[in-house]
Design a protein around this motif. Structure first.
Motif, PDB file in Angstrom:
ATOM      1  N   ARG A  95       0.875  -0.814  -0.247  1.00 58.99           N
ATOM      2  CA  ARG A  95      -0.027   0.213  -0.169  1.00 58.99           C
ATOM      3  C   ARG A  95       0.910   1.408   0.248  1.00 58.99           C
ATOM      4  O   ARG A  95       0.210   2.486  -0.804  1.00 58.99           O
ATOM      5  CB  ARG A  95      -1.031  -0.104   0.973  1.00 58.99           C
ATOM      6  N   PHE A  96       1.994   1.286   0.528  1.00 66.80           N
ATOM      7  CA  PHE A  96       2.579   2.802   0.673  1.00 66.80           C
ATOM      8  C   PHE A  96       4.284   2.674   0.615  1.00 66.80           C
ATOM      9  O   PHE A  96       4.773   3.237   0.084  1.00 66.80           O
ATOM     10  CB  PHE A  96       2.987   2.650   2.439  1.00 66.80           C
ATOM     11  N   TRP A 135       5.184   8.251  -0.668  1.00 62.55           N
ATOM     12  CA  TRP A 135       4.954   7.667   1.069  1.00 62.55           C
ATOM     13  C   TRP A 135       5.849   7.949   1.781  1.00 62.55           C
ATOM     14  O   TRP A 135       5.754   7.886   2.973  1.00 62.55           O
ATOM     15  CB  TRP A 135       4.243   6.380   0.943  1.00 62.55           C
ATOM     16  N   TRP A 191       2.994  12.630   4.089  1.00 61.86           N
ATOM     17  CA  TRP A 191       2.286  11.008   3.606  1.00 61.86           C
ATOM     18  C   TRP A 191       3.063  10.499   4.725  1.00 61.86           C
ATOM     19  O   TRP A 191       2.497   8.893   5.329  1.00 61.86           O
ATOM     20  CB  TRP A 191       2.546  11.318   2.119  1.00 61.86           C
ATOM     21  N   SER A 206       1.387   7.142   7.021  1.00 58.14           N
ATOM     22  CA  SER A 206       1.941   5.996   7.027  1.00 58.14           C
ATOM     23  C   SER A 206       2.134   5.449   8.490  1.00 58.14           C
ATOM     24  O   SER A 206       2.032   4.802   9.133  1.00 58.14           O
ATOM     25  CB  SER A 206       2.181   5.340   6.002  1.00 58.14           C
ATOM     26  N   SER A 236      -4.338   5.111   3.482  1.00 54.88           N
ATOM     27  CA  SER A 236      -3.801   4.525   1.652  1.00 54.88           C
ATOM     28  C   SER A 236      -5.940   4.509   0.496  1.00 54.88           C
ATOM     29  O   SER A 236      -5.925   4.678  -0.155  1.00 54.88           O
ATOM     30  CB  SER A 236      -3.413   3.078   1.086  1.00 54.88           C
ATOM     31  N   ASN A 237      -6.545   4.438   1.423  1.00 59.89           N
ATOM     32  CA  ASN A 237      -8.212   3.937   1.617  1.00 59.89           C
ATOM     33  C   ASN A 237      -8.347   5.628   1.349  1.00 59.89           C
ATOM     34  O   ASN A 237      -9.856   5.734   0.821  1.00 59.89           O
ATOM     35  CB  ASN A 237      -8.857   3.508   2.332  1.00 59.89           C
ATOM     36  N   ASN A 277      -4.661   9.592   0.400  1.00 60.57           N
ATOM     37  CA  ASN A 277      -2.976   8.781   0.433  1.00 60.57           C
ATOM     38  C   ASN A 277      -2.735  10.267  -1.402  1.00 60.57           C
ATOM     39  O   ASN A 277      -2.821  10.545  -2.504  1.00 60.57           O
ATOM     40  CB  ASN A 277      -3.610   7.984  -1.272  1.00 60.57           C
ATOM     41  N   GLU A 289      -1.473   9.401  -3.835  1.00 68.05           N
ATOM     42  CA  GLU A 289      -1.055   8.888  -5.523  1.00 68.05           C
ATOM     43  C   GLU A 289      -2.048   9.309  -5.920  1.00 68.05           C
ATOM     44  O   GLU A 289      -2.178  10.002  -7.623  1.00 68.05           O
ATOM     45  CB  GLU A 289      -0.563   8.027  -5.213  1.00 68.05           C
ATOM     46  N   VAL A 300      -9.111   0.745  -4.803  1.00 72.69           N
ATOM     47  CA  VAL A 300      -8.027   2.451  -4.795  1.00 72.69           C
ATOM     48  C   VAL A 300      -7.837   2.850  -6.352  1.00 72.69           C
ATOM     49  O   VAL A 300      -7.966   3.688  -7.147  1.00 72.69           O
ATOM     50  CB  VAL A 300      -7.127   2.942  -3.510  1.00 72.69           C
TER      51      VAL A 300
END
Length: 563
Positions: free
Chosen positions: A75-76, A81, A86, A90, A132-133, A138, A140, A379
């Motif tokens: 996820r990261f 991240w 960010w 995380s 991340s959700n 997030n 990205e 995602v």
């Protein structure tokens, strides 16, 4: 009736099972002051590490991460991240996740099964709130939103609408219509040479002038369509065997409906494996058979072979088990969904419907790898607006089957919970089917990342069998590790044979003593089949045997197309 009515609202999970596990954990945590003091200490130390990281970041120093994600947690992994703010989200999440792992583990007095359930539920709840959700947390997603001017959310909403529509109407996922059995997949030429209420037996056309005398019978799991072993031409195990001079037969299971609710586990043995062997015996008389079973099909095949051995039926030249368990004392994370309370709840569901539905089974498998199969997909497709390209394996995975009420209840109770096969208490026609009685040599495959049949559980065949066992440990998971054709990148396997008179070792000792061999385990298996076959090659048998006159349907048959 009350539990069957409740089941759709709980996605088939027994509320009583969750309450029992939670109460067991909470009660023992409440009376364990030492454990609570340990958790306070861990929380203080994790806070100190996190605050030190925050301070170093605020001062512009190059601060190394205070915690790394677990192996397999991607996820990261994006570079963004690794920089603030960010990295703070995380790092804080991963430390919290680690602390909750400590909270739910090693509480004195909690039963191991309840500990696994509570830890699993805690992990699922934490995954929901992962940064991340969250599109606002997030980097990205934010970068994609900036670059596309917000078009990613419009595309993602469109993706969601299409998926919701397909789910509501029972249609397959987007892109799966490009992989239709008999058209793009399951295209190895052959005929349906036998059919009864439960199976179609497929015989494949030879591609060599002569073949090995002993045919190969493949018994797939009835929880899935058989063509995972006959996907696209380049990764079809069945085609690979045919091209190497083997006469191949394969069972294609019926997709049962409510009218099949009373089919039993013994029906699957009798109308499935035994009927297929009888049909092959009529086509190629007086020849032994190399029998291979995948997943549940392998478990059923092992039980059938044990029952045959008890009765002196020696039609098997060898026995191959692919990601198939015979000892269920350590069945992996699927055991989270199997205890007496959950089994009673499932019985109520299946009693009401007559079968276990495909969505119920798919949901359980997805939860086992929710990061990869649920959240990362949401995602990517709904927040980033990207559609993953459909593959033959993904399309097959969406083409699930049902399982009849009585058979599945017997399977879970007799094999998972009571472990009758490994303990020599699995009765077939009044006599125990004992694996130690099997004399045919075995080739057994486990896969390194298997969440369904963990390889250490599959390895336990060494402790049950009193014959030569060749064990292969292949890279990949339950499906991708088996569909591992020659030429597939980054594949490897370990291989060793334990003879009947040799000492057993632990799985860890076995793996540590062997260096991985690059390539596909298919090549090793085919060489093994050749060594255990007659030296003299013969002319390929005709479809259905000599003198067959009836009209035969082309492979892949009709049962595989049932919805």
């Amino acid at each position: 009736m009350s539990e069957a009515t409740l089941a759709p609202f709980t996605r088939g999970v027994s509320p009583a099972a969750l309450m029992l596990a939670s109460f067991d954990w909470l009660l023992h945590l409440a009376v364990a002051p030492g454990k609570r003091m340990e958790l306070v200490d861990k929380a203080a130390r994790k806070n100190a590490r996190f605050l030190s990281h925050v301070a170093a970041t605020a001062l512009g120093q190059d601060a190394p991460p205070c915690i790394e994600p677990l192996p397999g947690d991607h996820r990261f992994r994006a570079q963004a991240w690794g920089s603030p703010p960010w990295s703070l989200w995380s790092q804080g999440f991963l430390l919290t996740q680690q602390w909750w792992h400590n909270v739910t583990r090693e509480v004195p007095g909690v039963s191991p099964h309840h500990e696994e359930v509570v830890s699993f539920v805690a992990r699922q709840l934490l995954d929901i709130v992962s940064p991340s959700n969250n599109p606002a947390l997030n980097p990205e997603v934010l970068e994609r939103t900036r670059d596309s001017g917000g078009a990613n959310f419009l595309t993602g909403f469109s993706n969601w609408l299409e998926d919701a529509s397909r789910l509501a109407t029972g249609r397959p996922p987007v892109g799966s219509d490009a992989f239709v059995p008999g058209r793009e997949v399951a295209v190895t030429p052959g005929k349906v040479v036998f059919r009864n209420h439960l199976i179609e037996l497929l015989q494949y056309a030879p591609t060599t002038e002569t073949v090995r005398a002993e045919p190969v019978l493949i018994v797939p799991a009835w929880i899935m369509k058989y063509y995972i072993l006959d996907l696209s031409p380049h990764n079809s195990l069945i085609r690979y065997l045919v091209e190497h001079g083997h006469t191949v037969f394969c069972v294609s299971w019926r997709n049962p409906g409510a009218e099949d609710r009373d089919l039993t586990l013994d029906d699957y043995r009798r109308l499935g494996v035994m009927a297929a062997l009888d049909a092959i015996d009529a086509i190629v008389p007086d020849r032994k058979v190399h029998a291979a079973g995948y997943c549940l099909g392998g478990t059923l095949l092992a039980a059938t072979a044990a029952a045959m051995a008890t009765r002196g039926d020696d039609r098997l030249a060898s026995l191959t088990l692919l990601a198939a368990q015979t000892d269920f004392t350590e069945p992996g994370e699927l055991a989270l969904f199997i205890d007496h309370s959950e089994l009673h709840f499932l019985d109520s569901m299946m009693w009401n419907r007559g079968y276990l539905s495909t969505d119920q089974m798919a949901g359980a498998f997805q939860l086992l790898r929710s990061n990869d199969l649920v959240w990362s997909r949401l995602v990517r497709e709904y927040l980033m607006g990207e559609r993953a390209a459909m593959t033959d394996l993904m399309a097959w995975n969406a083409d699930a089957t049902r399982m009849p009420y009585k058979m599945h209840s017997e399977y879970l109770r007799r094999l998972y919970i009571d472990n009758e096969l490994a303990s020599g208490r699995f009765m077939v026609e009044g006599r125990p089917a004992v694996i130690q009685n099997i004399r045919a040599p075995m080739f057994v495959v486990g896969t390194e990342a298997d969440h369904v049949a963990p390889w250490r559980s599959v390895f336990k065949i060494h402790y049950l069998a009193d014959t030569d066992v060749t064990f292969a440990l292949a890279s990949g998971g339950h499906n991708a590790g088996i569909v591992s054709e020659p030429g597939h990148r980054n594949r490897h396997y370990r291989l060793a044979t334990k003879h009947a008179n040799e000492m057993c070792v632990s799985p860890e000792e076995w793996a540590a003593a062997l260096e991985p061999t690059a390539g596909s385990w298919w090549t090793a298996w085919e060489r093994w089949l050749t060594r255990h076959s007659s030296e003299t090659r013969v002319k390929p048998p005709g479809f259905g045997g000599a003198g067959a006159r009836r009209r035969m349907d082309d492979a892949p048959g009709t049962y595989v197309l049932q919805r």
